[in-house]
Design a protein around this motif. Structure first.
Motif, PDB file in Angstrom:
ATOM      1  N   GLU A 107       0.878  -1.170   0.000  1.00  0.00           N
ATOM      2  CA  GLU A 107       0.000   0.000   0.000  1.00  0.00           C
ATOM      3  C   GLU A 107       0.910   1.212   0.000  1.00  0.00           C
ATOM      4  OE1 GLU A 107      -3.472   0.498   0.098  1.00  0.00           O
ATOM      5  OE2 GLU A 107      -3.462  -1.592  -0.521  1.00  0.00           O
ATOM      6  N   VAL A 166      -2.810  -5.751  -7.171  1.00  0.00           N
ATOM      7  CA  VAL A 166      -4.085  -6.467  -7.206  1.00  0.00           C
ATOM      8  C   VAL A 166      -3.964  -7.779  -7.984  1.00  0.00           C
ATOM      9  CG1 VAL A 166      -6.504  -6.301  -7.931  1.00  0.00           C
ATOM     10  CG2 VAL A 166      -5.343  -4.304  -6.990  1.00  0.00           C
ATOM     11  N   THR A 219      -0.421  -4.973   6.575  1.00  0.00           N
ATOM     12  CA  THR A 219      -1.590  -5.017   5.697  1.00  0.00           C
ATOM     13  C   THR A 219      -2.665  -5.885   6.347  1.00  0.00           C
ATOM     14  OG1 THR A 219      -0.155  -4.790   3.774  1.00  0.00           O
ATOM     15  CG2 THR A 219      -2.380  -5.591   3.365  1.00  0.00           C
ATOM     16  N   ASP A 264      -7.574  -9.578   5.792  1.00  0.00           N
ATOM     17  CA  ASP A 264      -8.624  -9.772   4.790  1.00  0.00           C
ATOM     18  C   ASP A 264      -8.205  -9.224   3.421  1.00  0.00           C
ATOM     19  OD1 ASP A 264      -8.878  -7.130   5.863  1.00  0.00           O
ATOM     20  OD2 ASP A 264     -10.930  -7.002   5.119  1.00  0.00           O
ATOM     21  N   LEU A 265      -7.445  -8.138   3.412  1.00  0.00           N
ATOM     22  CA  LEU A 265      -6.947  -7.588   2.153  1.00  0.00           C
ATOM     23  C   LEU A 265      -5.905  -8.520   1.530  1.00  0.00           C
ATOM     24  CD1 LEU A 265      -6.936  -5.320   0.085  1.00  0.00           C
ATOM     25  CD2 LEU A 265      -5.288  -4.106   1.522  1.00  0.00           C
ATOM     26  N   ARG A 277      -7.799 -11.377  -0.040  1.00  0.00           N
ATOM     27  CA  ARG A 277      -8.450 -11.015  -1.316  1.00  0.00           C
ATOM     28  C   ARG A 277      -7.438 -10.943  -2.444  1.00  0.00           C
ATOM     29  NH1 ARG A 277     -11.210  -7.237   1.667  1.00  0.00           N
ATOM     30  NH2 ARG A 277     -10.099  -5.494   0.749  1.00  0.00           N
ATOM     31  N   ARG A 278      -6.320 -10.282  -2.185  1.00  0.00           N
ATOM     32  CA  ARG A 278      -5.311 -10.116  -3.231  1.00  0.00           C
ATOM     33  C   ARG A 278      -4.529 -11.401  -3.505  1.00  0.00           C
ATOM     34  NH1 ARG A 278      -2.702  -4.330  -1.461  1.00  0.00           N
ATOM     35  NH2 ARG A 278      -4.441  -3.010  -2.098  1.00  0.00           N
ATOM     36  N   THR A 331      -3.598 -16.902  -0.245  1.00  0.00           N
ATOM     37  CA  THR A 331      -4.811 -17.201   0.507  1.00  0.00           C
ATOM     38  C   THR A 331      -4.814 -18.653   0.974  1.00  0.00           C
ATOM     39  OG1 THR A 331      -6.021 -15.531  -0.722  1.00  0.00           O
ATOM     40  CG2 THR A 331      -7.340 -17.184   0.409  1.00  0.00           C
TER      41      THR A 331
END
Length: 115
Positions: free
Chosen positions: A18, A44, A82, A85-86, A89-90, A97
Motif C-alpha cells: 500500500e 491487485v 496489511t 482480509d486484504l 483477497r489479493r 490465501t
C-alpha cells in the motif's frame, strides 16, 4: 512450518503493498501504466507477474525492487501491517490465501489452549 509461494515469494509481498508516500504512489502508477507499464495493477494482480528473467517487464523480482527500492523493512511491512482480509483477497490467485488458510486450519490449533 515452511511457506513457499505458488509462483514467487515476491508476489505475496507485492500483494500487501500500500503506497505510503507520493513517491511510492508514483512508482506504482508508473508500473501500471507508465512508458514501460505492465497494463495492470501488480498489487491487485500479482499472479500475472510470471516472467522468469529478472529484468523482464513481468518479473516479480523487478516489480518488487521497483516498489521497495531494496528496503527490507518496507518489504516486511507489506505482510506485517496489511490487513489480513486484504491479503486474502489479493492472494486468491497467487497461492497466498491458500497458505494463510493452511496456517489458520493446521498450525494455529497446535498453539491454542484446550483447558
Amino acid at each position: 512450518m515452511v511457506g513457499v509461494a505458488h509462483t514467487k515469494r515476491e508476489c505475496w509481498v507485492i500483494a500487501g503493498f500500500e503506497p505510503r508516500t507520493n513517491n511510492e504512489s508514483s512508482r506504482l502508477r508508473d508500473l501500471k501504466s507508465g512508458r514501460s507499464g505492465l497494463g495492470f495493477d501488480p498489487v491487485v494482480h500479482s499472479e500475472r507477474l510470471t516472467a522468469t528473467d529478472e529484468s523482464a517487464k513481468k518479473s516479480a523480482k523487478r516489480v518488487l525492487n521497483e516498489l521497495m527500492r531494496g528496503d527490507p523493512l518496507r518489504e516486511q511491512s507489506c505482510w506485517k501491517e496489511t490487513p489480513l482480509d486484504l491479503l486474502c483477497r489479493r492472494g486468491e490467485r497467487n497461492g497466498l490465501t491458500r497458505f494463510l488458510s493452511e496456517i489458520r486450519d493446521r498450525l494455529c490449533p497446535l498453539f491454542s489452549r484446550t483447558d
